[in-house]
Design a protein around this motif. Structure first.
Motif, PDB file in Angstrom:
ATOM      1  N   LYS A  68       1.637  13.354   3.074  1.00 23.36           N
ATOM      2  CA  LYS A  68       1.494  14.276   4.215  1.00 23.36           C
ATOM      3  C   LYS A  68       0.148  14.995   4.249  1.00 23.36           C
ATOM      4  N   ARG A  69      -0.576  15.032   3.126  1.00 23.81           N
ATOM      5  CA  ARG A  69      -1.799  15.835   3.114  1.00 23.81           C
ATOM      6  C   ARG A  69      -2.815  15.315   4.128  1.00 23.81           C
ATOM      7  N   LEU A  70      -2.895  13.991   4.256  1.00 25.32           N
ATOM      8  CA  LEU A  70      -3.854  13.395   5.179  1.00 25.32           C
ATOM      9  C   LEU A  70      -3.475  13.720   6.625  1.00 25.32           C
ATOM     10  N   ILE A  71      -2.181  13.628   6.932  1.00 22.46           N
ATOM     11  CA  ILE A  71      -1.723  13.948   8.291  1.00 22.46           C
ATOM     12  C   ILE A  71      -2.000  15.422   8.606  1.00 22.46           C
ATOM     13  N   TRP A  85      -1.995  10.114  14.961  1.00 23.94           N
ATOM     14  CA  TRP A  85      -2.777   9.928  13.733  1.00 23.94           C
ATOM     15  C   TRP A  85      -2.027   9.025  12.751  1.00 23.94           C
ATOM     16  N   ALA A  86      -0.703   9.146  12.715  1.00 17.52           N
ATOM     17  CA  ALA A  86       0.059   8.298  11.792  1.00 17.52           C
ATOM     18  C   ALA A  86      -0.167   6.829  12.123  1.00 17.52           C
ATOM     19  N   GLN A  87      -0.119   6.504  13.408  1.00 19.97           N
ATOM     20  CA  GLN A  87      -0.323   5.107  13.794  1.00 19.97           C
ATOM     21  C   GLN A  87      -1.762   4.671  13.544  1.00 19.97           C
ATOM     22  N   ALA A 102       0.852  -1.201   0.000  1.00 18.76           N
ATOM     23  CA  ALA A 102       0.000   0.000   0.000  1.00 18.76           C
ATOM     24  C   ALA A 102       0.883   1.246   0.000  1.00 18.76           C
ATOM     25  N   ASN A 103       0.800   2.022  -1.096  1.00 18.05           N
ATOM     26  CA  ASN A 103       1.584   3.255  -1.156  1.00 18.05           C
ATOM     27  C   ASN A 103       0.718   4.462  -0.771  1.00 18.05           C
ATOM     28  N   ARG A 104       1.356   5.598  -0.629  1.00 18.81           N
ATOM     29  CA  ARG A 104       0.710   6.854  -0.242  1.00 18.81           C
ATOM     30  C   ARG A 104      -0.188   6.690   1.005  1.00 18.81           C
ATOM     31  N   PRO A 105       0.350   6.087   2.070  1.00 20.04           N
ATOM     32  CA  PRO A 105      -0.503   5.892   3.256  1.00 20.04           C
ATOM     33  C   PRO A 105      -0.975   7.206   3.861  1.00 20.04           C
ATOM     34  N   PHE A 106      -0.166   8.244   3.724  1.00 22.10           N
ATOM     35  CA  PHE A 106      -0.543   9.547   4.292  1.00 22.10           C
ATOM     36  C   PHE A 106      -0.884  10.558   3.201  1.00 22.10           C
TER      37      PHE A 106
END
Lengths: 309, 223
Positions: free
Chosen positions: A232-235, A255-257, A225-229
């Motif tokens: 950075k935009r999601l974080i 939030w990252a976890q 799974a790429n682009r988990p965040f």
């Protein structure tokens, strides 16, 4: 509601089989390694930690000595926390050379699961590009080579299949991102002989759940799974919001976890590859793979909560 | 890639490096070149003086120096430092070489480059751009974390070089020669502004404004 991954044992194996038989969404073939969760990729028999390391942007630092040192520190922390898969591409500027620099500094070529890509619209140039990438990494061979973003995928995949047959690469796959060309990915998952598919999957980009993740699981193909965040935009979007109280039930302290646990708890996902320039972030990311993971009901709750913010 | 897919990309998806890495390029460039910045600034002042009271002799001297700046930046900054983190820049390097050739040819060919000192507005805009590039643009580094260590000096880095050349192009009496000298610096300013905007860098609007001023000045009558 919670799934506390049991230790690798007969009980765990039986429990996993029962869960599979019941059609449960519990993550299959999870084992607790010495330093975090690992999951077996059925097509390969390879067991990989659930959190890897991406290199898009973060490792593209040119020959800046200070930044190379910072990236080496990130990779040192990654290995110290039990990480293995590092993913890159010839498209990522100097990232491959940065990884090679750090691997040499850390004497870690035997610890890394080296994942790279073929990225050319002229497939005849593929072998020379892959050899240049291998030299940048300084590894004897790649563990995984993927066709980057489906670029000239039929001929490039043929190159990778030939390399695998010759033993020049252990596993092969194909990538997409941003939810693009899922129809083509679905066709490849059904028809092609590949070990991994890499695609965008996170708590808000969930299109892959409909067809691709179940199909990959059915075919025994590993999913990265790429682009988990969302780069950075999601974080950034979530960092001003409070974590729900019930996040503590799965030991999600940030939030990252929270986001990473959502991703890696999907039973089809083999690992996710967040990128970072910060040692503390790599530790935080790897820690997300430890402790309980959410079950299907809690995953729905997590997604609804984020959607409501 | 199907055309429809291009619309699904966010501009930031094309960004390959961080603002910190980009600013560090200038820090390392300055460290490697010091004290060449002093020479470059002196030559920049010479360019400004030559354009202030344009005479054929000094112009034939300073414009080739400007051309040398384009060649130097193409090699020492773009190729050596920028291309390793941004592979797309390799396609820009030949344009910098072409701009150097244009400056050399147009400053020497058929009477050389003639400026138009009569018209106040294009003259003000043109000289203003050159003065900004030489004196003020390096100070924009004070807006970032690295301070003057990352200063972008005319003749050594692309943005002030392009802006100074836009000033020269705005001053040229011949519209044909002026536009010929303007296109590549204009293109660079657009590339730079887009990059800085995506990096959320302070002063991202500067190259865009410089390009707009040059075009406006170029469109005015030069007598």
């Amino acid at each position: 509601m919670l799934v506390e991954p049991p230790p690798l044992s007969r009980r765990r194996l039986l429990g996993g089989l029962l869960a599979l038989a019941a059609g449960s969404a519990l993550p299959p073939l999870i084992a607790r390694g010495e330093s975090g969760e690992i999951r077996e990729v059925p097509a390969t028999g390879e067991s990989l930690p659930l959190v890897g390391l991406g290199s898009w942007i973060t490792f593209n630092v040119g020959d800046d000595p200070a930044l190379l040192e910072a990236c080496t520190a990130v990779m040192a922390a990654f290995f110290a926390e039990g990480g293995r898969m590092i993913d890159s591409s010839p498209m990522y500027g100097s990232s491959q050379a940065t990884i090679g620099h750090a691997l040499a500094e850390l004497d870690a070529t035997d610890r890394v699961y080296a994942a790279d890509k073929i990225w050319t619209s002229s497939p005849s140039e593929g072998p020379s590009q892959l050899e240049a990438s291998r030299r940048d990494w300084g590894v004897p061979r790649f563990d995984l080579l993927q066709v980057h973003n489906l670029l000239a995928w039929e001929r490039n995949l043929a190159t990778l299949q030939a390399m695998k047959a010759e033993g020049d690469v252990r596993h092969i796959g194909i990538t997409t991102s941003h939810g693009r060309r899922h129809d083509a990915i679905e066709r490849i998952l059904r028809e092609a002989d590949i070990d991994f598919v890499q695609l965008t999957y996170n708590i808000v980009d969930r299109e892959a759940e409909d067809r691709l993740l179940p199909l990959a699981r059915e075919r025994g193909i590993g999913v990265i799974a790429n682009r988990p965040f969302q780069q950075k935009r999601l974080i950034r979007r979530l960092e001003g919001e409070p974590l729900p109280d019930w996040a503590s039930e799965i030991n999600a302290r940030t939030w990252a976890q929270f986001i990473l646990k959502f991703i890696i708890s999907h039973p089809a996902v083999s690992c996710t590859i967040p990128a970072t320039t910060q040692v503390e972030h790599v530790r935080e990311n790897l820690a997300a793979a430890r402790g309980p993971l959410p079950d299907a009901e809690l995953r729905r709750r997590m997604a609804s909560y984020v959607q409501s913010l | 890639m199907p055309m429809s897919e291009w619309w699904s990309y966010h501009p930031a998806d094309f960004l390959m490096f961080s603002l910190h890495v980009y600013e560090r390029l200038f820090v390392l460039h300055n460290q490697a070149l010091w004290p060449a910045q002093l020479l470059a600034l002196t030559l920049g002042v010479g360019l400004l003086l030559a354009l202030w009271q344009p005479r054929a002799g000094p112009l034939r001297l300073v414009v080739p120096l400007l051309a040398t700046g384009w060649l130097f930046v193409a090699w020492a900054f773009l190729w050596q430092r920028y291309v390793p983190i941004n592979w797309g820049i390799r396609y820009v390097v030949p344009l910098f070489v072409l701009q150097a050739l244009l400056l050399l040819v147009l400053s020497q060919w058929r009477g050389g480059l003639v400026l138009s000192p009569q018209r106040l507005t294009p003259r003000t805009f043109g000289l203003g751009l050159v003065a900004y590039a030489v004196f003020l643009h390096p100070l924009t580094a004070l807006l970032n974390d690295h301070g003057l260590a990352s200063a972008e000096v005319v003749g050594l880095t692309p943005d002030p070089l392009a802006i100074a050349t836009l000033g020269l192009a705005a001053l040229a009496r011949s519209a044909r020669r002026g536009w010929a000298l303007l296109i590549i610096p204009l293109l660079w300013c657009l590339i730079s502004a887009a990059t800085l905007q995506l990096l959320e860098a302070p002063g991202a609007w500067v190259p865009l404004l410089a390009a707009a001023i040059a075009v406006v000045a170029r469109l005015m009558p030069h007598g």
